[in-house]
Design a protein around this motif. Structure first.
Motif, mmCIF file in Angstrom:
data_model
loop_
_atom_site.group_PDB
_atom_site.id
_atom_site.type_symbol
_atom_site.label_atom_id
_atom_site.label_comp_id
_atom_site.label_asym_id
_atom_site.label_seq_id
_atom_site.Cartn_x
_atom_site.Cartn_y
_atom_site.Cartn_z
ATOM 1 N N ALA A 42 1.082 -0.638 0.156
ATOM 2 C CA ALA A 42 -0.030 0.306 -0.156
ATOM 3 C C ALA A 42 0.898 1.229 -0.693
ATOM 4 O O ALA A 42 0.384 1.805 -0.362
ATOM 5 N N THR A 43 1.765 0.931 0.080
ATOM 6 C CA THR A 43 3.091 2.163 0.381
ATOM 7 C C THR A 43 3.360 2.721 -1.620
ATOM 8 O O THR A 43 3.213 2.366 -2.771
ATOM 9 N N PRO A 44 3.719 4.178 -1.388
ATOM 10 C CA PRO A 44 3.932 4.629 -2.745
ATOM 11 C C PRO A 44 5.171 4.307 -3.611
ATOM 12 O O PRO A 44 5.012 4.275 -4.677
ATOM 13 N N THR A 45 6.277 3.520 -3.067
ATOM 14 C CA THR A 45 6.982 2.936 -3.695
ATOM 15 C C THR A 45 6.467 1.860 -3.735
ATOM 16 O O THR A 45 7.288 1.729 -5.466
ATOM 17 N N ALA A 46 6.050 1.095 -3.572
ATOM 18 C CA ALA A 46 5.329 -0.214 -4.411
ATOM 19 C C ALA A 46 4.106 -0.067 -5.981
ATOM 20 O O ALA A 46 4.467 -0.536 -6.616
ATOM 21 N N ARG A 47 4.375 1.305 -5.439
ATOM 22 C CA ARG A 47 3.013 1.700 -6.359
ATOM 23 C C ARG A 47 3.808 2.805 -7.482
ATOM 24 O O ARG A 47 3.009 2.382 -8.674
ATOM 25 N N SER A 48 5.037 1.789 -7.862
ATOM 26 C CA SER A 48 6.044 2.458 -8.638
ATOM 27 C C SER A 48 7.428 1.191 -9.318
ATOM 28 O O SER A 48 8.001 2.025 -9.852
ATOM 29 N N LEU A 49 6.967 0.448 -8.689
ATOM 30 C CA LEU A 49 8.394 -0.795 -8.795
ATOM 31 C C LEU A 49 8.118 -1.032 -10.194
ATOM 32 O O LEU A 49 9.497 -1.237 -10.076
ATOM 33 N N LEU A 50 7.197 -1.091 -10.880
ATOM 34 C CA LEU A 50 7.856 -1.244 -12.113
ATOM 35 C C LEU A 50 7.767 -0.063 -13.017
ATOM 36 O O LEU A 50 7.444 -1.205 -14.455
ATOM 37 N N ASN A 51 7.844 0.940 -12.966
ATOM 38 C CA ASN A 51 8.015 1.412 -13.689
ATOM 39 C C ASN A 51 8.718 1.810 -14.849
ATOM 40 O O ASN A 51 8.806 2.024 -16.088
ATOM 41 N N GLN A 52 10.208 1.332 -14.189
ATOM 42 C CA GLN A 52 11.107 0.172 -15.589
ATOM 43 C C GLN A 52 10.635 -0.305 -15.736
ATOM 44 O O GLN A 52 12.527 -1.113 -16.588
ATOM 45 N N GLY A 53 9.653 -1.694 -16.030
ATOM 46 C CA GLY A 53 9.679 -1.863 -16.261
ATOM 47 C C GLY A 53 10.020 -3.899 -15.456
ATOM 48 O O GLY A 53 10.232 -3.534 -14.300
ATOM 49 N N GLY A 54 10.074 -4.763 -15.901
ATOM 50 C CA GLY A 54 9.626 -5.687 -15.124
ATOM 51 C C GLY A 54 8.422 -6.645 -15.139
ATOM 52 O O GLY A 54 7.739 -6.744 -15.759
ATOM 53 N N SER A 55 8.645 -7.454 -13.834
ATOM 54 C CA SER A 55 7.784 -8.424 -14.223
ATOM 55 C C SER A 55 6.664 -8.078 -12.857
ATOM 56 O O SER A 55 7.461 -8.556 -12.163
ATOM 57 N N PRO A 56 5.745 -9.102 -12.827
ATOM 58 C CA PRO A 56 4.934 -9.185 -11.234
ATOM 59 C C PRO A 56 6.062 -10.233 -10.247
ATOM 60 O O PRO A 56 5.598 -9.803 -9.330
ATOM 61 N N VAL A 57 6.320 -10.810 -10.805
ATOM 62 C CA VAL A 57 8.042 -11.044 -10.043
ATOM 63 C C VAL A 57 8.307 -10.983 -8.655
ATOM 64 O O VAL A 57 8.746 -10.969 -8.155
ATOM 65 N N VAL A 58 8.446 -9.657 -9.418
ATOM 66 C CA VAL A 58 9.592 -9.029 -9.188
ATOM 67 C C VAL A 58 8.808 -8.298 -7.351
ATOM 68 O O VAL A 58 9.671 -7.879 -6.700
ATOM 69 N N VAL A 59 7.403 -7.902 -8.167
ATOM 70 C CA VAL A 59 6.477 -7.127 -6.388
ATOM 71 C C VAL A 59 6.308 -8.405 -5.585
ATOM 72 O O VAL A 59 6.364 -7.796 -4.394
ATOM 73 N N ALA A 60 6.441 -9.707 -5.885
ATOM 74 C CA ALA A 60 5.932 -10.846 -4.988
ATOM 75 C C ALA A 60 7.548 -10.766 -4.315
ATOM 76 O O ALA A 60 7.165 -11.010 -3.206
ATOM 77 N N ILE A 61 8.573 -10.772 -4.757
ATOM 78 C CA ILE A 61 9.619 -10.855 -3.817
ATOM 79 C C ILE A 61 9.018 -9.585 -3.350
ATOM 80 O O ILE A 61 10.135 -9.929 -1.801
ATOM 81 N N TRP A 62 9.378 -8.627 -3.700
ATOM 82 C CA TRP A 62 10.219 -7.400 -3.161
ATOM 83 C C TRP A 62 9.049 -7.171 -1.835
ATOM 84 O O TRP A 62 9.224 -6.573 -0.625
ATOM 85 N N ALA A 63 7.069 -7.148 -2.078
ATOM 86 C CA ALA A 63 6.301 -7.308 -1.159
ATOM 87 C C ALA A 63 7.400 -8.724 -0.251
ATOM 88 O O ALA A 63 6.936 -8.344 1.542
ATOM 89 N N PHE A 64 7.576 -9.649 -0.019
ATOM 90 C CA PHE A 64 7.776 -10.960 0.634
ATOM 91 C C PHE A 64 8.812 -10.668 1.950
ATOM 92 O O PHE A 64 8.646 -10.748 2.747
ATOM 93 N N LEU A 65 9.954 -9.886 0.817
ATOM 94 C CA LEU A 65 11.175 -9.529 1.439
ATOM 95 C C LEU A 65 11.059 -8.233 2.607
ATOM 96 O O LEU A 65 11.254 -7.614 3.928
ATOM 97 N N ALA A 66 10.930 -6.960 2.023
ATOM 98 C CA ALA A 66 10.237 -5.506 2.654
ATOM 99 C C ALA A 66 9.311 -5.856 3.091
ATOM 100 O O ALA A 66 9.226 -5.365 4.651
ATOM 101 N N GLY A 67 8.499 -7.111 3.156
ATOM 102 C CA GLY A 67 7.484 -6.804 4.623
ATOM 103 C C GLY A 67 7.729 -7.600 5.334
ATOM 104 O O GLY A 67 7.227 -7.346 6.251
ATOM 105 N N GLY A 68 8.314 -9.069 5.256
ATOM 106 C CA GLY A 68 9.208 -9.483 6.098
ATOM 107 C C GLY A 68 10.159 -8.879 7.109
ATOM 108 O O GLY A 68 10.210 -9.032 8.436
ATOM 109 N N VAL A 69 10.598 -7.865 7.031
ATOM 110 C CA VAL A 69 11.954 -6.873 7.274
ATOM 111 C C VAL A 69 10.538 -5.923 8.769
ATOM 112 O O VAL A 69 11.057 -5.052 9.078
ATOM 113 N N TYR A 70 9.800 -5.149 7.210
ATOM 114 C CA TYR A 70 8.041 -4.149 7.795
ATOM 115 C C TYR A 70 8.125 -5.337 10.010
ATOM 116 O O TYR A 70 7.884 -4.176 10.826
#
Length: 218
Positions: free
Chosen positions: A64-92
């Protein structure tokens, strides 16, 4: 003569906690009251379900953060979002679990609690259940409608529909706040005033830090 060796497995109490932890959404009194048993054995049995719950909440929160809303601005796939959410969510979630649990423990002690830091962490984690719920309800539906545009700025995911989803996510945070107050009330057997004061005191420092960050950004 053959010898039978018992293999370690999930105990009945731990299996029960996998059901009891999400049940805090509909029966908070019974679930929070069970935290009164703060023995090492009871805490160990509920530890994994509770940590999983707050990890899910952390993943939902970072999405729900602004960072997530711009994760794929430079390209990439939803897998990148899933991995980021798992790792960043874990730290948070871990920061919230230990630091937030410490704030709740400190505020409760100041108002007369004799409970442990561990129990405060578990109470906070259970209160995060509404946020965790959005990870398996709101976010899948939102992604099914908007797809990868959710993680691009300037996409077609803006509008009344997106604001409704945003409102549901904000509502989950409010719900978690209410559960936190209820948790303090049911665990300690306190009145509403003392319970609200405990939760408010615990939340005051994070709120001040957020406000200070926003003021500094102007």
């Amino acid at each position: 003569m053959a010898t039978t060796v018992d293999k370690p497995g999930t105990s009945a109490l731990e299996r029960n906690w996998w059901l009891r932890a999400p049940a805090v959404l509909v029966a908070p009194r019974a679930v929070f009251a069970s935290l009164r048993d703060d023995s090492d054995e009871a805490a160990d049995e509920r530890g994994q379900p509770i940590v999983t719950l707050i990890w899910f909440a952390g993943m939902a929160a970072v999405l729900a953060t602004p960072t997530a809303r711009s994760l794929l601005n430079q390209g990439g796939s939803p897998v990148v979002v899933a991995i980021w959410a798992f790792l960043a969510g874990g730290v948070y979630s871990l920061i919230t679990y230990f630091a937030g649990g410490g704030l709740l423990f400190g505020s409760a002690r100041r108002l007369g609690s004799l409970g442990s830091y561990r129990r405060a962490r578990h109470l906070l984690a259970l209160a995060s259940a509404p946020i965790a719920l959005t990870l398996v309800t709101v976010w899948p539906v939102r992604y099914a409608i908007y797809g990868e545009w959710l993680f691009h700025t300037g996409g077609d995911d803006w509008g009344p529909g997106d604001r409704i989803f945003g409102g549901l996510i904000y509502a989950s945070f409010v719900w978690s706040g209410l559960l936190l107050v209820l948790g303090v009330r049911f665990v300690h057997g306190w009145g509403w005033g003392r319970s609200l004061a405990t939760a408010g005191l615990a939340a005051s420092l994070p709120i001040l830090l957020v406000l200070a960050t926003h003021v500094a950004s102007f």
